[in-house]
Design a protein around this motif. Structure first.
Motif, short mmCIF file in Angstrom:
data_model
loop_
_atom_site.label_atom_id
_atom_site.label_comp_id
_atom_site.label_asym_id
_atom_site.label_seq_id
_atom_site.Cartn_x
_atom_site.Cartn_y
_atom_site.Cartn_z
N VAL A 29 0.84 -1.21 0.00
CA VAL A 29 0.00 0.00 0.00
C VAL A 29 0.87 1.25 0.00
N VAL A 30 1.91 1.25 0.85
CA VAL A 30 2.78 2.42 0.95
C VAL A 30 3.54 2.65 -0.35
N VAL A 31 3.99 1.57 -0.99
CA VAL A 31 4.81 1.70 -2.20
C VAL A 31 3.95 2.03 -3.42
N ARG A 32 2.77 1.36 -3.55
CA ARG A 32 2.01 1.47 -4.80
C ARG A 32 0.76 2.34 -4.70
N GLY A 33 0.33 2.66 -3.47
CA GLY A 33 -0.81 3.56 -3.31
C GLY A 33 -2.08 3.01 -3.91
N GLN A 34 -2.66 3.77 -4.85
CA GLN A 34 -3.95 3.41 -5.44
C GLN A 34 -3.87 2.18 -6.35
N ASP A 35 -2.64 1.73 -6.67
CA ASP A 35 -2.49 0.53 -7.50
C ASP A 35 -2.18 -0.71 -6.66
N SER A 36 -2.33 -0.59 -5.36
CA SER A 36 -1.96 -1.70 -4.46
C SER A 36 -2.91 -2.88 -4.60
N PHE A 37 -2.52 -3.96 -3.96
CA PHE A 37 -3.33 -5.18 -3.95
C PHE A 37 -4.68 -4.92 -3.29
N VAL A 38 -4.70 -4.10 -2.22
CA VAL A 38 -5.94 -3.83 -1.49
C VAL A 38 -6.90 -3.02 -2.38
N ALA A 39 -6.37 -2.17 -3.25
CA ALA A 39 -7.22 -1.35 -4.11
C ALA A 39 -8.10 -2.20 -4.99
#
Length: 595
Positions: free
Chosen positions: A52-62
């Motif tokens: 989440v911290v590295v990819r932001g809106q492209d994260s796995f959680v998104a």
């Protein structure tokens, strides 16, 4: 020697024996599984958080519809809280379930084994030390309890950890998983190899424990004899030898156990390095996300601790299975004195005893009775006399069904002894032995042993009839005085009179007296004889006596030599016959006729 398969066979036998606890085993196991799944989850969440911290809106959680990074962090925080709460709940649940299960199962095993031991024939005890049996009933059962307290859950959780981590590894990167999990077969091979080698060593450890317990029990029981021979140092050396053998056996097992831990560490290190190096390379090449890389690194660390403890757990398992084999082996010992399934008579025995062509030999093959024929009418007294080793005491044990005749039959009131339930048969017989056994407890408790529901007036009446009441009142706490282990605080004559009081309180229709006055002084003998005369009133009595003066008024006297009845008659008839009885009478009395 036992192999690893014998340990799994012992485990299977234990599971079959514990069938009534199956639901609790399953519940405890499921709680262990759930706890471990929640325990592994935080490592996954840490990697997801990094993603989440590295990819932001492209994260796995998104991908689950939460696009705002701060909302993703809040979501992960809430999940972390829930996971820790559920992990704690299931940890509490599995600890309570496994520990209570361990307590209940060890209680059931100990009481079942003890109940079984009580039903074994006396021949079983002749070849075994009481200390060895105590080691099984106490130490071995406790060893199994220790495994169930923690080891069983640890084994389940190791399997769950490997499967859960493996599933995550293969889901993220099958390539890394193949390298990272390559050591697992080595670890499993090492565990089974260790188990196969450790099983026999722990069987030896349990044998040494039994020998050491037997030595301690024997020496503590004979402490007065040891001191009288000034043999303290000699016995200390013998005990030291037994203890050293136990230590040596444990050291051989410990050396094997200690060698297993470094093997696991090296295997885990290989898997960790594969994850660390190969995963880092894939991240730098853009083939793997940094967050997923973090997940794999953290999960590899998660594998390290439980697999390192696997050696300790398997060690505990092998100790427990060695104990299980001994416990279940004791429970599997066949009972040769079978109880009758017929209904218990609703009336007391009359007391007529008939022996027809009774032969008997002990398990070692030595024959002690050869075709004994005797008839004791109800309410009459039969005296058995003769040299030591003639079979008199063996005959008494057959009447109590401690042993079975090898041939012939014994009848009570016209029916074979085997037709009566054992509890009823022995309730009809009072036994006063030469070697009196008193239980640790008070004088009152020992007298009440024959009839626990008796009143205080009954206890005192039995003591008065046994001529024990006066000496009891002179004791420090009277009837509440502790007699010590085996009655060590009382004299031989006092113990014998308590034994007679116990038999009087039981009030049996048949009385067996095995040299009840052989080891007391003349005054005590006279008192005991008066007690026995009261005890014998209107009962069937079979008495073994070396002092012929005590049995001159018996209705019948049987002379036993080498397992046979060589003479039978009244005192007067036997004196007139001039046989071995008359010769023995002359030796004891100087030729005085006792008519």
């Amino acid at each position: 020697m036992p192999s690893s398969t014998s340990s799994f066979a012992a485990l299977w036998q234990l599971i079959r024996h514990a069938r009534p606890y199956r639901a609790r085993f399953i519940a405890a196991g499921l709680c262990s599984v759930a706890n471990k799944l929640f325990d592994v989850a935080p490592e996954i969440l840490i990697g997801v958080a990094i993603d989440v911290v590295v990819r932001g809106q492209d994260s796995f959680v998104a991908g689950f519809g939460v696009s705002d990074p701060i909302s993703q962090v809040y979501l992960l925080g809430a999940l972390t809280l829930a996971i820790w709460v559920f992990e704690s709940i299931f940890e509490f649940a599995y600890l309570v379930l496994w520990r209570n299960l361990a307590q209940d199962l060890q209680h059931e095993l100990r009481t079942s084994a003890y109940a079984h031991v009580q039903n074994l024939d006396l021949a079983y005890f002749e070849d075994r030390s009481s200390g060895g049996l105590v080691a099984i009933l106490n130490d071995d059962v406790n060893q199994l309890e220790r495994f169930l307290n923690g080891g069983a859950s640890d084994l389940i959780q190791v399997v769950v950890t490997v499967l859960a981590c493996g599933a995550v590894f293969f889901a993220i990167s099958p390539q890394i998983a193949l390298f990272a999990f390559t050591p697992i077969p080595v670890i499993l091979w090492g565990a089974f190899y260790f188990q196969g080698k450790a099983g026999p060593r722990y069987d030896v450890v349990r044998e040494k424990v039994a020998a050491l317990s037997g030595r301690l029990a024997n020496n503590l029981a004979g402490i007065a004899t040891i001191r009288s021979f000034a043999a303290e140092q000699r016995e200390l050396q013998r005990l030291g030898s037994e203890s050293s053998a136990y230590v040596a056996a444990n050291r051989r097992a410990i050396r094997l156990s200690a060698a297993f831990v470094p093997l696991i560490r090296m295997a885990i290190l290989f898997g960790f390095l594969c994850t660390f190096v190969l995963g880092g390379k894939l991240v730098l090449e853009g083939q793997l996300q940094a967050g997923f890389y973090a997940v794999l690194v953290f999960l590899t660390q998660r594998l390290l601790w439980p697999l390192t403890r696997l050696a300790e757990t398997v060690d505990l398992f092998e100790r427990a299975m060695a104990s299980t084999r001994r416990i279940l082996g004791l429970l599997a010992t066949p009972i040769t004195i079978r109880d009758s399934e017929q209904t218990m008579p609703d009336h007391p025995a009359r007391g007529e005893i008939v022996l027809r062509d009774v032969h008997f030999a002990y398990a070692n093959g030595s024959a002690v009775l050869h075709g004994v024929d005797l008839h004791v009418p109800a309410g009459r007294t039969l005296a058995l006399v003769g040299a030591t080793g003639g079979g008199k005491s063996s005959l008494i044990k057959l009447l109590l069904r401690f042993y079975e005749p090898t041939r012939g039959e014994i009848r009570l009131d016209g029916r074979p002894l085997t037709a009566y339930p054992l509890s009823w048969l022995r309730s009809q017989i009072g036994w006063v032995a030469q070697d009196v056994f008193l239980f640790e407890g008070s004088v009152r408790e020992n007298i009440l042993y024959g009839r626990p529901d008796a009143t205080e007036a009954d206890v005192i009446a039995a003591a008065v009839a046994a001529e024990a009441h006066e000496f009891i009142l002179r004791l420090p706490q009277g009837y509440d005085t502790a007699v010590g282990e085996r009655g060590v605080k009382l004299s031989g004559g006092q113990r014998q009179r308590l034994s007679i009081a116990r038999a009087l309180l039981k009030d049996p229709p048949v009385l067996l007296l095995d040299e009840a006055t052989s080891a007391v002084d003349n005054e005590t003998e006279a008192a005991i004889q008066r007690s026995l005369a009261r005890l014998a009133h209107q009962r069937t009595v079979i008495v073994i006596a070396h002092r012929l003066s005590t049995i001159v008024h018996a209705d019948q006297i049987a002379v036993m030599e080498n397992g046979r009845v060589t003479e039978l008659g009244t005192h007067a008839q036997l004196i007139a016959r001039g046989g071995s009885y008359a010769a023995l009478w002359r030796v004891q009395t100087g030729g005085v006729d006792g008519n």
